[in-house]
Write an enzyme that holds these catalytic residues in place. Structure first.
Site, short mmCIF file in Angstrom:
data_model
loop_
_atom_site.label_atom_id
_atom_site.label_comp_id
_atom_site.label_asym_id
_atom_site.label_seq_id
_atom_site.Cartn_x
_atom_site.Cartn_y
_atom_site.Cartn_z
N CYS A 48 -58.85 131.47 80.15
CA CYS A 48 -57.74 131.08 79.28
C CYS A 48 -58.06 129.81 78.51
CB CYS A 48 -56.46 130.93 80.10
SG CYS A 48 -55.95 132.49 80.86
N THR A 49 -58.81 128.92 79.13
CA THR A 49 -59.24 127.70 78.44
C THR A 49 -60.21 128.05 77.32
OG1 THR A 49 -58.89 126.36 80.41
CG2 THR A 49 -60.38 125.46 78.74
#
EC number: 1.11.1.24
Length: 157
Positions: A48-49
């Site tokens: 997600c980062t």
């Protein structure tokens, strides 16, 4: 529990969610402009980062092409604020803790995780036109390389 999938041409489900700063953000706020709405499983996890930073790094060209980027997860506004500050994310991150918007977009349901069927967030991206209609409904996208392939699909240099 299979998610109800949306398709290009469908009306984007309306919503109002809270952002990382506690402000209310509605899809209605963006009528007349194009929106990239993406759903991701959890703030501050590696995939997600990567995806959020790819959107951050592409924000200038996406905005120049007329797109607003909105990220949605089931994280609390406080966690989203930490995520935004940690990774210098300059686009709105929206909290959908009860998963109502995830469900409306079909971004929550059964998925295959390392060979097991589990229920969870389906990493998904929706491109919404100026009239609130879906141009693209992309499900089960990969975190890495997704923004580059989306830019190609949208013809954004």
């Amino acid at each position: 529990m299979t998610a109800n999938r949306l398709a290009p041409g469908d009306t984007a489900p309306s919503f109002t969610l809270t952002d990382a700063d506690g402000a209310r953000v509605s899809l209605q706020d963006f009528v007349g402009s194009k929106v990239i709405l993406y759903f991701y499983p959890a703030a501050m996890t590696p995939g997600c980062t990567t995806q959020a930073c790819d959107f951050r790094d592409s924000l200038g060209s996406l905005q120049a092409a007329g797109y607003t980027v909105l990220g949605v997860s089931k994280d609390s506004p406080d966690k989203l604020k930490t995520f935004a500050e940690r990774d210098s994310l300059s686009f709105p991150l929206l909290s959908d803790e009860d998963l109502a918007v995830h469900n409306a977009y079909g971004a929550y349901g059964e998925k295959n995780s390392y060979g097991k069927i589990v229920t969870g967030v389906l990493r998904s991206t929706f491109v919404i036109d100026e009239n609130g209609l879906l141009e693209h409904a992309l499900y089960n996208v990969k975190a890495t390389g997704h923004v580059a392939s989306l830019r190609k699909k949208l013809k954004v240099a």
